[in-house]
Design an enzyme around this catalytic site. Structure first.
Site, PDB file in Angstrom:
ATOM      1  N   HIS A 187       0.846  -1.190   0.000  1.00 40.64           N
ATOM      2  CA  HIS A 187       0.000   0.000   0.000  1.00 40.64           C
ATOM      3  C   HIS A 187       0.882   1.240   0.000  1.00 40.64           C
ATOM      4  CE1 HIS A 187      -3.142   2.839   1.092  1.00 40.64           C
ATOM      5  NE2 HIS A 187      -3.978   1.917   0.658  1.00 40.64           N
TER       6      HIS A 187
ATOM      7  N   ASP B  92      -8.052  -5.236  -0.008  1.00 37.50           N
ATOM      8  CA  ASP B  92      -8.570  -5.885  -1.214  1.00 37.50           C
ATOM      9  C   ASP B  92      -8.242  -7.363  -1.288  1.00 37.50           C
ATOM     10  OD1 ASP B  92      -9.816  -3.705  -2.118  1.00 37.50           O
ATOM     11  OD2 ASP B  92      -8.160  -2.981  -3.331  1.00 37.50           O
TER      12      ASP B  92
HETATM   13  N1  ACO Z   1       4.270  -7.441  -4.905  1.00 37.21           N
HETATM   14  C1  ACO Z   1       5.632  -7.486  -5.013  1.00 37.21           C
HETATM   15  N2  ACO Z   1       6.447  -6.438  -4.721  1.00 37.21           N
HETATM   16  C2  ACO Z   1       5.854  -5.299  -4.317  1.00 37.21           C
HETATM   17  C3  ACO Z   1       4.438  -5.175  -4.204  1.00 37.21           C
HETATM   18  C4  ACO Z   1       3.647  -6.301  -4.517  1.00 37.21           C
HETATM   19  N3  ACO Z   1       2.314  -6.260  -4.424  1.00 37.21           N
HETATM   20  N4  ACO Z   1       4.126  -3.928  -3.793  1.00 37.21           N
HETATM   21  C5  ACO Z   1       5.292  -3.267  -3.663  1.00 37.21           C
HETATM   22  N5  ACO Z   1       6.344  -4.099  -3.974  1.00 37.21           N
HETATM   23  C6  ACO Z   1       7.779  -3.780  -3.892  1.00 37.21           C
HETATM   24  C7  ACO Z   1       8.196  -2.797  -4.953  1.00 37.21           C
HETATM   25  O1  ACO Z   1       8.620  -3.463  -6.122  1.00 37.21           O
HETATM   26  C8  ACO Z   1       9.304  -2.063  -4.253  1.00 37.21           C
HETATM   27  O2  ACO Z   1      10.445  -2.896  -4.240  1.00 37.21           O
HETATM   28  P1  ACO Z   1      11.945  -2.245  -4.292  1.00 37.21           P
HETATM   29  O3  ACO Z   1      12.047  -1.368  -3.079  1.00 37.21           O
HETATM   30  O4  ACO Z   1      12.864  -3.414  -4.273  1.00 37.21           O
HETATM   31  O5  ACO Z   1      11.995  -1.469  -5.591  1.00 37.21           O
HETATM   32  C9  ACO Z   1       8.836  -1.971  -2.808  1.00 37.21           C
HETATM   33  O6  ACO Z   1       7.970  -3.105  -2.636  1.00 37.21           O
HETATM   34  C10 ACO Z   1       8.106  -0.690  -2.481  1.00 37.21           C
HETATM   35  O7  ACO Z   1       6.963  -0.575  -3.264  1.00 37.21           O
HETATM   36  P2  ACO Z   1       6.520   0.712  -4.104  1.00 37.21           P
HETATM   37  O8  ACO Z   1       6.204   0.263  -5.510  1.00 37.21           O
HETATM   38  O9  ACO Z   1       7.484   1.823  -3.929  1.00 37.21           O
HETATM   39  O10 ACO Z   1       5.186   1.112  -3.362  1.00 37.21           O
HETATM   40  P3  ACO Z   1       4.117   2.120  -3.902  1.00 37.21           P
HETATM   41  O11 ACO Z   1       3.672   2.885  -2.725  1.00 37.21           O
HETATM   42  O12 ACO Z   1       4.591   2.899  -5.080  1.00 37.21           O
HETATM   43  O13 ACO Z   1       2.986   1.133  -4.465  1.00 37.21           O
HETATM   44  C11 ACO Z   1       1.039  -0.189  -4.577  1.00 37.21           C
HETATM   45  C12 ACO Z   1       1.878   0.773  -3.721  1.00 37.21           C
HETATM   46  C13 ACO Z   1       0.738   0.422  -5.960  1.00 37.21           C
HETATM   47  C14 ACO Z   1      -0.303  -0.447  -3.857  1.00 37.21           C
HETATM   48  C15 ACO Z   1       1.816  -1.516  -4.755  1.00 37.21           C
HETATM   49  O14 ACO Z   1       2.096  -2.070  -3.490  1.00 37.21           O
HETATM   50  C16 ACO Z   1       1.068  -2.536  -5.611  1.00 37.21           C
HETATM   51  O15 ACO Z   1       1.107  -2.449  -6.833  1.00 37.21           O
HETATM   52  N6  ACO Z   1       0.362  -3.516  -4.961  1.00 37.21           N
HETATM   53  C17 ACO Z   1      -0.424  -4.486  -5.683  1.00 37.21           C
HETATM   54  C18 ACO Z   1      -1.735  -3.871  -6.123  1.00 37.21           C
HETATM   55  C19 ACO Z   1      -2.700  -3.673  -4.971  1.00 37.21           C
HETATM   56  O16 ACO Z   1      -2.936  -4.569  -4.184  1.00 37.21           O
HETATM   57  N7  ACO Z   1      -3.274  -2.461  -4.916  1.00 37.21           N
HETATM   58  C20 ACO Z   1      -4.317  -2.147  -3.921  1.00 37.21           C
HETATM   59  C21 ACO Z   1      -4.009  -0.925  -3.190  1.00 37.21           C
HETATM   60  S1  ACO Z   1      -5.167  -0.753  -1.887  1.00 37.21           S
HETATM   61  C22 ACO Z   1      -6.496   0.010  -2.575  1.00 37.21           C
HETATM   62  O17 ACO Z   1      -6.516   0.575  -3.631  1.00 37.21           O
HETATM   63  C23 ACO Z   1      -7.738  -0.047  -1.730  1.00 37.21           C
END
Ligand code: ACO
Length: 436
Positions: free
Chosen positions: A313, A371
């Protein structure tokens, strides 16, 4: 906004004079540096794609502390609201700032119930869609089309119009989502029944048919109501910011909420519950639980582009408090429906366990988000996967409209107009076509 005692000073290494900027304090949460005069004073913009450090507005509706895993609606913790209040009380709270007493709740519920039907013409509009159209494509169209049916409540500068369009949107969203579903399966639309609760009525419109008596299952009714409460608002997320930006041009509320629906559709936002279920089904096809380890290797491989949907998140870097509540509901619903041994649910639990223990997820503070569980609950209830995000939109409508109305009532509000760092070609001349 309250001025803080300190000010921020921005200095430049090239000898340009430094500038002082006011700092404001909220009631809780980080202070903000007021950069509104920065461009006038320095000729420079700030650069913050993704709004990682930018407060785009002041708001008194929802507060999140991502490190603590805290979510408050109008000051009330989500845990207390989810266990003591229903969705109608939550809507009243978000819209008007206070929890209603019994009489206030009855009056508000009656107002909403009075608006649950949609214009009969709406079904002809709906019939223009393909039967297999994605429900979010249909919802984007239907919600936008409401402005064509309710011309009498589209003046955003009129507080009565704002209020009645808020009630209409909250009341009609379940009807529209259920109609989109009934259309896709070729069943007759079911008119709302106003003696039922908000969640009960939605279940009736979704699952009843004219040929049989439909009895609302109280466990499912409670679970749906909780899904609605937990998704009702979430501060300045992508879809809410979209609604604010769209509404800032003075467009009507139905059009602004349609923009929110469109934004919510994306898999990084509301589309995650659908994407999560699709992911589970893909792993199931690969071989199920025995393939979880292999799937996790793909998730950890940055080049694979595979993410564990329903995890992570932008704001919660500890845990998502909604996920804890949804997990509770998930267990309750699976037990009530005798689905604990369903292979897909077992697979979800196996994924959750591995992710919570795996170094990759632990070190990045990646936890299941709401979710992850809400998709599982919705599937158990019988809501088709493609409709999950539409159910999320239904619940979030109250948050969108509360935030939109707050913005319009804010004397400091201006049309949203972000600036840019231009990296394209500098001025050049058009050559005659023969010389290009
Ligand atoms: N699976 C694998 N790796 C992940 C995931 C994931 N779901 N989420 C984040 N990471 C990793 C990133 O690759 C990053 O790794 P790094 O530091 O080695 O580069 C690290 O964790 C940090 O993540 P960010 O991408 O910087 O986090 P950001 O805040 O930009 O993204 C997001 C948040 C978009 C929700 C992301 O976690 C994601 O895509 N999750 C899956 C989709 C999801 O479940 N979305 C629902 C959000 S809740 C809602 O809308 C109610």
């Amino acid at each position: 906004m309250k001025l803080a005692d300190n000010k921020a000073t921005l200095s430049f290494s090239n000898g340009s004079p430094s500038v002082e900027m006011p700092v404001y304090q909220g009631s809780v949460g980080p202070d903000v540096v007021d950069i509104r005069k920065l461009y006038a004073q320095t000729g420079m913009f700030t650069y913050d794609p993704g709004f990682l450090s930018t407060a785009a507005c002041q708001s008194a509706i929802t507060y999140i502390d991502g490190d603590k895993g805290e979510l408050l609606y109008r000051g009330y913790p989500i845990e207390q609201l989810a266990t003591n209040c229903d969705f109608m009380e939550t809507c009243h709270l978000l819209l008007y700032g206070n929890l209603p007493n019994a009489a206030g709740k009855a009056e508000f519920t009656k107002r909403v119930s009075n608006h649950t039907m949609v214009n009969e013409q709406m079904q002809f509009f709906l019939r223009g869609f393909r039967r297999d159209a994605h429900p979010m494509a249909i919802m984007t169209g239907l919600v936008g089309a409401l402005s064509a049916f309710y011309h009498d409540s589209t003046d955003i500068n009129n507080p009565e119009h704002r209020d009645i369009s808020a009630i209409r949107l909250i009341a009609k969203m379940p009807t529209l989502v259920a109609m989109a579903y009934k259309y896709s399966v070729g069943q007759p639309f079911m008119y709302p029944k106003n003696h039922l609760s908000y969640a009960g009525n939605f279940m009736h419109m979704m699952f009843a048919t004219p040929c049989a008596e439909y009895v609302v299952n109280p466990v499912i009714e409670r679970a749906l109501d909780r899904i609605f409460v937990l998704h009702a608002d979430h501060e300045q997320n992508a879809s809410t910011s979209t609604v604010r930006l769209c509404g800032s041009s003075g467009t009507n509320p139905f059009a602004a909420i349609a923009a929110g629906v469109a934004c919510l559709w994306g898999p990084a936002h509301g589309g995650a519950n659908e994407a999560c279920l699709n992911m589970l089904e893909d792993i199931q096809k690969m071989g199920g639980i025995s393939k979880v380890g292999q799937f996790m290797e793909q998730v950890k491989d940055k080049n694979s582009g595979v993410k564990l949907m329903g995890f992570g998140h932008r704001v919660y870097k500890n845990y998502d408090p909604r996920a804890k509540l949804m997990q509770e509901t998930c267990k309750e619903v699976l037990a009530a429906l005798g689905l604990e041994n369903d292979p897909l649910f077992k697979l979800a639990m196996a994924l959750e366990k591995i992710a919570l223990e795996d170094e990759y997820f632990v070190s990045r503070k990646l936890y299941p988000n709401v979710d992850f569980y809400s998709g599982i609950v919705q599937r158990a209830i019988g809501i088709p996967v493609g409709l999950f995000t539409a159910v999320f939109a239904l619940a979030r409508t109250v948050g969108w409209i509360a935030q939109l109305n707050e913005m319009i009532g804010d004397p400091e509000y201006k049309i949203g107009r972000p600036r840019q760092l231009f990296t394209g070609s500098v001025r050049r001349d058009v050559l005659p076509i023969a010389k290009r």
